[in-house]
Write a protein that holds these residues in place. Structure first.
Motif, short mmCIF file in Angstrom:
data_model
loop_
_atom_site.label_atom_id
_atom_site.label_comp_id
_atom_site.label_asym_id
_atom_site.label_seq_id
_atom_site.Cartn_x
_atom_site.Cartn_y
_atom_site.Cartn_z
N PHE A 189 0.70 -1.04 0.05
CA PHE A 189 -0.03 -0.02 -0.15
C PHE A 189 0.93 1.27 0.01
N ALA A 190 2.05 1.10 -0.08
CA ALA A 190 3.08 2.52 0.14
C ALA A 190 3.23 2.97 -1.38
N TYR A 191 2.29 3.64 -1.78
CA TYR A 191 2.29 4.41 -2.99
C TYR A 191 1.50 5.49 -2.89
N GLY A 192 2.06 6.89 -3.28
CA GLY A 192 1.33 8.06 -2.90
C GLY A 192 1.92 8.85 -2.10
N ASN A 193 1.26 9.72 -1.17
CA ASN A 193 1.75 10.50 -0.34
C ASN A 193 1.91 9.68 1.05
N ALA A 194 2.88 10.11 1.58
CA ALA A 194 3.56 9.29 2.86
C ALA A 194 2.58 9.37 3.89
N LYS A 195 2.04 10.51 4.39
CA LYS A 195 0.98 10.77 5.34
C LYS A 195 -0.40 10.21 5.01
N LEU A 219 -14.91 -4.78 5.75
CA LEU A 219 -14.37 -3.90 4.83
C LEU A 219 -15.28 -2.95 3.91
N ILE A 220 -16.09 -3.82 3.71
CA ILE A 220 -17.17 -2.86 2.26
C ILE A 220 -18.12 -2.27 3.24
N SER A 221 -18.55 -2.67 4.19
CA SER A 221 -19.45 -1.60 5.11
C SER A 221 -18.63 -0.40 5.51
N GLN A 222 -17.42 -0.65 5.88
CA GLN A 222 -16.74 0.55 6.44
C GLN A 222 -16.50 1.43 5.16
N ASN A 223 -16.50 1.06 4.00
CA ASN A 223 -16.10 1.71 2.79
C ASN A 223 -14.61 2.03 2.66
N LYS A 224 -13.84 0.73 3.10
CA LYS A 224 -12.53 0.99 3.24
C LYS A 224 -11.76 1.02 1.79
N LEU A 225 -11.27 2.10 1.15
CA LEU A 225 -10.68 2.21 -0.08
C LEU A 225 -9.13 3.05 0.25
N TYR A 226 -8.52 2.86 -0.77
CA TYR A 226 -7.18 3.52 -0.73
C TYR A 226 -6.86 3.76 -2.26
N ARG A 227 -6.86 4.98 -2.90
CA ARG A 227 -6.57 5.40 -4.18
C ARG A 227 -6.96 4.27 -5.22
N PHE A 228 -6.18 3.63 -5.57
CA PHE A 228 -6.70 2.55 -6.74
C PHE A 228 -7.31 1.57 -6.40
N GLN A 229 -7.49 1.25 -5.20
CA GLN A 229 -8.39 0.06 -4.40
C GLN A 229 -9.54 0.38 -3.83
N ASN A 230 -10.63 -0.09 -4.59
CA ASN A 230 -11.90 0.21 -3.71
C ASN A 230 -12.19 -0.75 -2.73
N PRO A 231 -13.32 -0.70 -1.89
CA PRO A 231 -13.47 -1.53 -0.86
C PRO A 231 -13.37 -3.19 -1.18
N LYS A 232 -14.04 -3.50 -2.36
CA LYS A 232 -14.00 -4.70 -2.92
C LYS A 232 -12.43 -5.46 -2.96
N ASP A 233 -11.76 -4.39 -3.49
CA ASP A 233 -10.23 -4.70 -3.85
C ASP A 233 -9.76 -4.98 -2.43
N VAL A 234 -9.98 -3.90 -1.50
CA VAL A 234 -9.22 -4.26 -0.39
C VAL A 234 -9.70 -5.25 0.54
N SER A 235 -10.83 -5.75 0.41
CA SER A 235 -11.54 -7.03 1.12
C SER A 235 -10.82 -8.10 0.50
#
Length: 253
Positions: A48-54, A79-95
């Motif tokens: 997950f270490a791509y993009g802004n470090a913060k 993860l889907i109910s929390q809408n957990k996403l990061y840049r190129f990864q949507n909640p389905k991807d993260v799960s």
């Protein structure tokens, strides 16, 4: 810059860079990896270490790694109910990433790497073997999922595989800031986790002549760092990164 002067400079910089105090001065995914002290959680942190470090650190700190012990259904629901996403990864991807890592826990990851390494004595083959194994664990496909885990290569690598090489630095090096959780792979064959900061710095300092940001550039820099320390060339990685991140390069050349 002469090689002796460059080695002296880098040795001075790494004494300051390769400390926990310096590591925790700026946002870095290794902070979360150190807290968890687990190879596969560290792999999640590295990939997950791509993009802004913060933003990377904020996202990693928001993840419940305890989910790696839960059922596929619980992971997806949470993860889907929390809408957990990061840049190129949507909640389905993260799960699905979490489900894949959970399944990877059942395997001997270090031995997979060792088997790949032993093909030609190259760390890049270890990475290639691990990625190939990862895709056997989950049939899920999406752009975000494949960006996260990367792709294998056939003839020769083009990508510098920065995130995997960073993870291997954390896992294989057993001194200063790194975790040293793997003991069967040689530090001497680690490859520089090349990013835009270290590439720019390496070009300016004469560690690299290749202007393309690719695997050959990472290999060339690594070969030059081996002249300074053949047993642990990648110890200079964090020092090079900090030079680029702090924008002090102009004062050094």
């Amino acid at each position: 810059m002469k090689k002796d002067d460059l080695k002296k400079l880098l040795d001075e910089k790494l004494l300051k860079a390769n400390t926990d105090q310096n590591l925790f001065d700026q946002p870095d995914p290794l902070q979360v990896a150190k807290k968890q002290n687990d190879p596969l959680i560290a792999l999640v942190c590295a990939l997950f270490a791509y993009g802004n470090a913060k933003l990377i650190l904020k996202f990693l700190n928001s993840l419940d790694f305890g989910l790696l012990n839960e059922s596929d259904e619980e992971i997806r629901s949470n993860l889907i109910s929390q809408n957990k996403l990061y840049r190129f990864q949507n909640p389905k991807d993260v799960s699905e990433i979490f489900i894949t890592i959970k399944r990877l826990k059942e395997l001997d990851v270090e031995q997979i790497l060792v088997n790949g390494f032993n093909q030609n004595g190259q760390m890049i083959d270890a990475i290639n073997s691990l990625i190939a194994q990862i895709y056997k664990l989950n049939l899920y496909k999406s752009d975000g999922f494949e960006f996260f885990f990367g792709r294998t290569f056939e003839a020769e690598p083009k990508s510098p595989y920065k995130r995997y090489n960073m993870w291997l630095r954390w896992m294989v090096r057993h001194s200063d800031i790194d975790l040293g959780l793997f003991s069967k792979l040689p530090r001497s064959e680690l490859i520089l986790p090349l990013d835009t900061h270290t590439h720019k710095v390496s070009l300016a300092l004469g560690l690299c002549e290749r202007k393309s940001y690719d695997f050959k550039a990472a290999w060339q820099i690594t070969a030059n760092l081996k002249e300074f320390d053949p047993n642990d060339p990648i110890k200079y990685d964090f020092a090079l990164y900090r030079i680029g991140q702090s924008k002090e390069l102009a004062s050094l050349i």
